[in-house]
Write an enzyme that holds these catalytic residues in place. Sequence first.
Site, mmCIF file in Angstrom:
data_model
loop_
_atom_site.group_PDB
_atom_site.id
_atom_site.type_symbol
_atom_site.label_atom_id
_atom_site.label_comp_id
_atom_site.label_asym_id
_atom_site.label_seq_id
_atom_site.Cartn_x
_atom_site.Cartn_y
_atom_site.Cartn_z
ATOM 1 N N GLU A 160 6.886 -5.471 11.862
ATOM 2 C CA GLU A 160 6.289 -6.795 11.767
ATOM 3 C C GLU A 160 5.253 -6.794 10.641
ATOM 4 O O GLU A 160 4.575 -5.793 10.387
ATOM 5 C CB GLU A 160 5.626 -7.193 13.091
ATOM 6 C CG GLU A 160 4.444 -6.345 13.512
ATOM 7 C CD GLU A 160 3.783 -6.850 14.789
ATOM 8 O OE1 GLU A 160 3.586 -8.066 14.909
ATOM 9 O OE2 GLU A 160 3.452 -6.002 15.651
ATOM 10 N N GLY A 187 0.837 -1.191 0.000
ATOM 11 C CA GLY A 187 0.000 0.000 0.000
ATOM 12 C C GLY A 187 0.865 1.232 0.000
ATOM 13 O O GLY A 187 2.086 1.165 0.149
ATOM 14 N N LYS A 227 -7.058 7.006 14.258
ATOM 15 C CA LYS A 227 -8.165 6.995 13.307
ATOM 16 C C LYS A 227 -8.324 5.571 12.796
ATOM 17 O O LYS A 227 -7.445 4.721 13.026
ATOM 18 C CB LYS A 227 -7.879 7.963 12.145
ATOM 19 C CG LYS A 227 -6.588 7.681 11.389
ATOM 20 C CD LYS A 227 -6.332 8.745 10.337
ATOM 21 C CE LYS A 227 -5.015 8.496 9.602
ATOM 22 N NZ LYS A 227 -4.740 9.547 8.594
ATOM 23 N N VAL A 266 4.567 0.992 1.526
ATOM 24 C CA VAL A 266 4.783 -0.192 2.356
ATOM 25 C C VAL A 266 4.875 -1.414 1.457
ATOM 26 O O VAL A 266 4.054 -1.601 0.549
ATOM 27 C CB VAL A 266 3.650 -0.366 3.385
ATOM 28 C CG1 VAL A 266 3.955 -1.536 4.315
ATOM 29 C CG2 VAL A 266 3.470 0.906 4.199
ATOM 30 N N ASP A 306 -2.675 10.778 16.243
ATOM 31 C CA ASP A 306 -3.320 10.588 14.940
ATOM 32 C C ASP A 306 -4.112 9.275 14.924
ATOM 33 O O ASP A 306 -4.056 8.515 13.964
ATOM 34 C CB ASP A 306 -2.281 10.590 13.818
ATOM 35 C CG ASP A 306 -2.916 10.841 12.440
ATOM 36 O OD1 ASP A 306 -4.048 11.375 12.399
ATOM 37 O OD2 ASP A 306 -2.292 10.506 11.423
ATOM 38 N N GLY A 311 0.590 9.251 1.591
ATOM 39 C CA GLY A 311 1.332 10.465 1.321
ATOM 40 C C GLY A 311 2.705 10.483 1.955
ATOM 41 O O GLY A 311 3.600 11.169 1.465
#
Length: 797
Positions: free
Chosen positions: A90, A19, A136, A26, A134, A22
């Site tokens: 991990e 994925g 979420k 990864v 952060d 911004g």
Amino acid sequence: MTLARGTHLASYEILAPLGAGGMGEVYRARDTRLGREVAVKVLPERLADDPAAQARLEREAKAVAALSHPNLLAIHDVGTDRGVYFAVMELLEGETLRSRMLRSALPWRKTVQIAAAVADGMAAAHAKGIIHRDLKPENIFITTDGVVKILDFGLAKLGGMTTPAEGGRGHAGDVPGDDDAIPTQTLDTQPGTVMGTVHYMSPEQVRGGRVDARSDIFSFGAVLYEMVTGQRAFARPTAPEIMTAILREEPPEMGGTGVSPVSVPPELRRIIGHCLEKNPEDRFQSARDLAFDLRAVLAQAEAARLLEPQAPAWGLPTRRWRSGLGWLAASVVALAVIAGALLALNVSGWRDKLLGRSTSIRAPSASAGSARIESLAVLPLENLSGDPAQEYFADGMTEALISDLGQIRALRVISRHSAMRYKGVRKPTPQIARELNVDAVLEGSVQRSPERVLIRVALVYGATDRQLWSTTYAKEPRDVLALQSEVARAVAQEIQVQLTPQEQTRLATAPPVNPEAYELYLRGRYYWNKRTAEGFKKAIEYFQQAIEKDPGYTLAYSGLADTYSMAANWWVLPPADAYPKARAAAYKALELNDMLAEAHASLAGVMWTYEHNWSGAEAEYRKAIELNPSYAMAHLWYALMLVSSSRGEEGLAEMARARQLDPLSLAVNMNLGWILYVQRRYDQAIAELRKTLDLDPHFEGAGFWLGVVYGQKGMHQEAIAELEKVVDQSKRAPDYVAYLAHAYALAGRDSEARELLRALDQLSEQEYVPAYCTAVVYLGLGETDRAFEFLEKAYEE
């Protein structure tokens, strides 16, 4: 920059992209040194030369590397190779919370399970001084085996220091294409910079002010609201409008039109609202508190599910209700149930769902650093006398400290039964704190000589194993009660618990005690806690000797009352003899000191089980709990009285409190099994009783009830096996023998049943054998006339 399969970054071989966001891309990769698969997060090409982005990646790595918790993403390495900055983490298989929420609505129970795990992870991070900033749905991950992980500490605030803001929306856990997540668009480093993802910011983040752990709690409250309702708490078209709503408006009411389509428990709604308070002082003050309250909601719901109204039970109640349910109450229930079975009447069973609320107790911050102490376990004091025979003294001092600290309403203190399970056990303090669900533990040692009693104690913060405070006290033996109270006051002062005037008075007025009487009292409590017939008889002797040494010794009278009551409950002594003595001792204790919680609870037990004065018993139980809110047995006994009088919701509220105070209690676990048994939920009863035996395979009470439940299911061989075991363990206790005979008869082994019946008859010539036991055997043999004959005798007893 996209890395091709086979590319190497140091010793990591890129396998496939996972994925991108911004601030990072990864990849799945293989660690060629250790032969394992990992996740590698690299800075995108456009940020490769950006010092601020590099600093953010390194900061995230340092933040996560400082943590070690099952609900936090683990980081293995960080480095650079040919201008590519990367972090190695991990590898997780599963999906983000955002993906899970997009697939379908989450059931509220699953929501609470996930939320409690996130709160645990937050608590671990906060304990290390790390604020996420952060939280979420994109940064919460659920693995394929159900483990919840917090991701992406890129905006973390370390060590309580303010850090520069960094913008961009992408994080390792982002769902590609989630374009409606509005980020904070800034790389500014000036004071007042706003950081985070706008929908989930706290008011203090919106203002660009300083944040602490309570900011994460607000953010997670917004996540939790969205999990429950399917809508964002502050959904507005633009970022400025969202910020304004966070500062000035409340989220739509859950349960309103179009909001929260599924039923949400009121307690869960309260928790979410508490997280979303505008003022940080009005929110949960720690993630540990939040996790505690979330699990309480689950526990209450599970208890309610287990105890849903069922068809009436025609099982055979007996006497070993280890929680203190009295003999006569047991007999009344037994008579009603057995008579109903014999006459084939369809009498309805208990129909109340046991449902209650758990209250999170709050106290001001501890003086030692930032540790908040609102719950405490007193671990068994180590006996340093060099004489194993002095163990009773160390155990007695432990129990006394628990009792004194338990009088402080603002502090939840784990009961003796759970604390003593750690006697001689070497476990890390954080593990003990997690198992008992407490903020801190008090540990230490005691040494006694004829001239003085020396006690050393240390207060240790559970999450970090950090010693907050320690001291040593020495007193003459006659001042040992004052020593105990002094330690309790010192602990309260150290953690800045607000004492009421009444609590201050009780802890400041410990009278001198005759050292010989005190030693005899401790020996009595030592044997009382063994919960055996021999132990009760020895306890009575020691309490009586203590009273002879000091006729004004209140605790000795209370101990005597408890012992007579328990001996009657367990049919060690005839109820008609034991209960009046228990009543007299309890009244004498209260005459000497009406502020003693144990004495009020003792009197309540007599009123309930022997006098049938239920209103009086309730008043006494409530008084005991008022005087010592952490007295777990008072909560448990009161709970059973409420349940047996069809006040199920109130009963479970007390049971839930007892379980908080005594999480490893054999009695609490066994009683849940018993309740399920009388509800005819036999499979669930078996499961609960097996869990109790997992705690202690030698606990006779759980084995006995397990045998009884097996018999009710028609599993006669299993019933016989369990009951034979407890008969041997108990040295042939009459009621166990009676139920084994009953099981033999149901299995068609009449000759063995009659042999045991003859053994009971012979035993009754030497000691007290309840007539109820004989009735049980005749019932199994199908001789109902003889069963009724002995039931009449049981009623007279």
